[in-house]
Write an enzyme that holds these catalytic residues in place. Structure first.
Site, mmCIF file in Angstrom:
data_model
loop_
_atom_site.group_PDB
_atom_site.id
_atom_site.type_symbol
_atom_site.label_atom_id
_atom_site.label_comp_id
_atom_site.label_asym_id
_atom_site.label_seq_id
_atom_site.Cartn_x
_atom_site.Cartn_y
_atom_site.Cartn_z
ATOM 1 N N LYS A 141 -28.241 -13.429 15.277
ATOM 2 C CA LYS A 141 -29.812 -13.174 14.955
ATOM 3 C C LYS A 141 -29.843 -11.644 14.938
ATOM 4 O O LYS A 141 -30.767 -11.218 13.773
ATOM 5 C CB LYS A 141 -30.544 -13.734 16.021
ATOM 6 N N GLU A 226 -39.066 -12.273 18.849
ATOM 7 C CA GLU A 226 -39.757 -11.635 17.826
ATOM 8 C C GLU A 226 -41.257 -12.022 17.753
ATOM 9 O O GLU A 226 -41.424 -12.894 18.446
ATOM 10 C CB GLU A 226 -39.331 -12.403 16.271
ATOM 11 N N HIS A 261 -38.796 -28.144 17.532
ATOM 12 C CA HIS A 261 -38.121 -27.167 16.762
ATOM 13 C C HIS A 261 -37.083 -27.657 15.858
ATOM 14 O O HIS A 261 -36.331 -27.058 15.454
ATOM 15 C CB HIS A 261 -37.607 -25.955 17.460
ATOM 16 N N ARG A 318 -23.478 -23.075 6.132
ATOM 17 C CA ARG A 318 -22.879 -24.421 6.224
ATOM 18 C C ARG A 318 -23.830 -24.960 5.223
ATOM 19 O O ARG A 318 -24.761 -24.934 4.750
ATOM 20 C CB ARG A 318 -22.893 -24.876 7.507
#
Length: 691
Positions: A141, A226, A261, A318
């Site tokens: 990330k 974030e 999520h 992917r």
């Protein structure tokens, strides 16, 4: 990036860029390093291309669908993923033994493992995916954000410095950014290792919970923080690159409707996305792919605010679970593209040859209980009948299970991806709802009723104020107690049809063990519908005519056809002609599937009582599924209030908190951290407080 992967990345650029082949190439044999529906999906395309397929399987999957579909199949270990599907060495060994020239990783497991991609290359087996260097960069990330900012791709404000990711630093940076913030596992993906933190007081507990989940899923405990974009949409773009520097985007998908999520309904194209915004998204996604010399199928995920501003979130290196909706609107087979690109061919289409046609929606059908915060479930699929699909129907049923299979504790509990296409979004959602109504499952709880409520919710249909918290905000409207089915106009007729069907089955030789209907001509039938107890009175006039009474209402029933083997029943109920199918799921539940989509589930209380009496369990907190205890949150002897978290369990790759069912005392905690627990085992002896 490791020096070994960096060196291989440079060699890859030198050896592959700019040398297109004039003769199309293809593999002769491909190994699929995965299981379930994605393994079946890859096998179907490989067969279409005349490519032989090799499956691998764990002990839990020895009799699974993907094993039966492949040309060859090899055992690679026990049920645990760490000893089977995550054993890259064993998988490469099988590829070499079988003569497979390539390995398709599917999604999950080793699909985003840069070391595995590199090991394939070193073993002389083509990895159907991007270079190891691209996987490593985009899998981080923090590093991916640095690369994206340099490439001019918009990024969310946050702290991504991997030199110091201590909890203290993350807490300080969160204060600087301003709450709410999002904690993200550095090596995370698939919704795991992510937490929204609304206040400073919640930071430590949320980081601790996310860390346990990330360690279990990815073996890494590093996090970035974030800014959490308020009321965001989740929009992603399908990109493709080949070994000759060609890139295209195959438009966007909207994946905003999520629970825990994780995506639950995906659509393509994205609702309310203008042509100009679509082009901006696509070009940003291609810039992201080009920045890491990407090859193959990838998905660039963006968070979009209410004004249409979008920010890079991550790149999944992917094929995505939801790739079929892109295939439906473009007419392209993305697995075919993957295999052709990996074999050394150029992209099948250029950007100006790709067009959007119509609208597609996908619903993920899970073995889970929406009434219990979408708790995953396990069990045998006693009855599984999907809707009709195939060429010309505009319907795809993507599944790796069949009737009689078991949803186990070892893997993801997804039963199916139901994918539909129609000329417009309104028609696609209607088609999705109609086909969900014709998807019949008994043996495990599912989210089908929830998906139907979502697909026809007025705000979702009109796409009004739809953001990633949509399900949370509308939970009470979307997740209704089972007994609310009695409020519908079809409820009494369904109940009458079920009762008569049970009578006919009992007379033909009961399917319900020792249970028998009372009396000879007038029967009193006790049933439970959720928390509601029902008493239904039924009078049998002759072989085909009945009168059913419940709650001061009565209906006359005249049976037309009944099949004991299938439970299918046709009858005139109160003057209306009805069709249904009666299914006995295990020892306690009776299901009625109506042709109109109404699904009635009742429990025979007599058998339920016998089952509970035979369990010999004391009062307390019971494990809802098999799993592993990850944390004890209270000690024996503690006094707690209703809803107090008591035990954290990890099951099916997610952490679940189990809470006190009422005010009371925790008498004894029966398991320790790290213990494996079977389903329906007593975890905590508990005494409710006396009023």
């Amino acid at each position: 990036m490791s020096s070994r992967i960096h060196t291989m990345a440079m060699l890859n650029r030198l050896m592959t860029r700019g040398y297109a082949t004039a003769v199309p190439r293809n593999f002769d044999k491909v190994l699929i390093a995965n299981r379930g529906e994605i393994a079946c999906r890859v096998i179907r395309t490989a067969k279409k291309l005349g490519v032989k397929t090799v499956s691998v399987y764990s002990d839990a999957d020895a009799n699974s669908r993907h094993v039966a579909m492949a040309d060859e199949a090899y055992r690679i270990g026990p049920a645990s993923s760490s000893e089977s599907y995550l054993r890259g060495d064993k998988i490469i060994q099988v590829a070499q033994q079988s003569g497979a020239q390539a390995i398709h990783p599917g999604y999950g497991f080793l699909s985003e493992n840069s070391e595995f991609a590199l090991a394939c290359k070193e073993a002389g087996v083509e990895f159907v995916g991007p270079p190891a260097a691209a996987i490593e960069t985009m899998g981080s990330k923090s590093e991916s954000k640095t690369v994206m900012e340099a490439a001019g791709v918009p990024c969310t404000p946050g702290y991504h410095n991997t030199a110091d990711l201590s909890p203290e630093t993350l807490r300080t940076e969160a204060e600087k950014i301003g709450y709410p913030v999002m904690l993200k596992a550095v090596m995370g993906g698939g919704g795991k290792g992510m937490r929204i933190v609304h206040t400073a007081q919640d930071f430590d507990s949320q980081l601790e919970s996310a860390t346990r989940e990330a360690l279990n899923a990815f073996g890494d405990d590093q996090f970035i923080v974030e800014k959490f974009v308020e009321q965001p949409r989740h929009v992603e773009v399908q990109v493709f690159g080949d070994k000759f520097g060609n890139y295209v985007y195959l438009f966007e998908r909207d994946c905003t409707t999520q629970r825990r999520h994780q995506k639950i309904i995906e659509e393509a194209p994205g609702p309310n996305i203008s042509d100009d915004l679509r082009k901006q998204l696509g070009e940003a996604a291609v810039s992201a792919a080009r920045a890491v010399d990407y090859v193959g199928a990838g998905t660039v995920e963006f968070i979009m605010d209410k004004s249409g501003e979008f920010y890079f979130m991550e790149m999944n290196t992917r094929l995505q679970v939801e790739h079929p909706v892109t295939e439906m609107i473009t007419g392209q087979d993305l697995v075919e593209w993957q295999l052709k690109v990996a074999a050394g061919n150029e992209l099948p289409k250029s950007q100006d040859q790709l067009q959007i046609n119509g609208h597609s929606a996908e619903a993920r059908i899970y073995a889970e209980n929406p009434q219990q915060n979408f708790m995953p479930a396990t069990g045998k699929l006693h009855h599984l009948v999907p809707p009709e699909d195939g060429e010309g129907t505009g319907v795809r049923v993507e599944s790796g299970v069949l009737q009689g299979d078991t949803v186990s504790m070892w893997y993801d509990p997804m039963i199916c991806k139901l994918v539909v296409w129609a000329p417009t979004r309104d028609l696609a959602l209607k088609k999705l709802n109609d086909n969900l109504a014709n998807y019949h499952v008994a043996g495990v709880p599912t989210n089908i009723s929830f998906l139907r409520e979502l697909a026809q919710h007025s705000a979702f249909v009109n796409f009004q104020d739809v953001d990633t918290s949509f399900i949370e905000k509308h939970y009470d409207e979307l997740v209704k107690p089972p007994e609310t089915v009695l409020e519908s106009e079809t409820a009494l007729s369904s109940l009458a049809l079920m009762t008569v069907g049970m009578t006919l089955q009992e007379q033909a030789g009961s399917l319900y063990g020792n249970w028998r209907l009372n009396g000879s001509h007038t029967h009193s039938v006790d049933l439970n519908l959720g928390e509601r107890k029902l008493k239904v009175s039924m009078t049998q006039h002759d072989a085909t005519n009945y009168t059913v009474e419940h709650d001061s209402q009565s209906l006359d029933v005249r049976v037309g056809k009944f099949c004991q083997d299938t439970g299918k029943l046709e009858a005139h109920v109160g003057g209306e002609f009805l069709k249904g199918q009666l299914v006995n799921s295990g020892d306690q539940e009776v299901h009625l599937f109506r042709s109109c989509g109404n699904h009635l589930i009742c429990t025979i209380p007599e058998l339920a009582a016998l089952s509970q009496a035979g369990s010999g369990q004391a009062a307390g907190l019971v494990s809802p599924m098999p799993g592993r205890v990850t944390k004890l949150l209270v000690a024996s002897g503690s006094t707690v209030t209703k809803g107090t978290p008591i035990i954290a369990m990890e099951a099916m790759k997610m952490e679940h908190l189990l809470s006190a069912p009422a005010d009371g005392t925790v008498d004894q905690v029966l398991y320790a951290v790290g213990d494996q627990v079977a389903e329906k085992k007593l975890l905590v002896e508990f005494t409710p407080a006396t009023e």
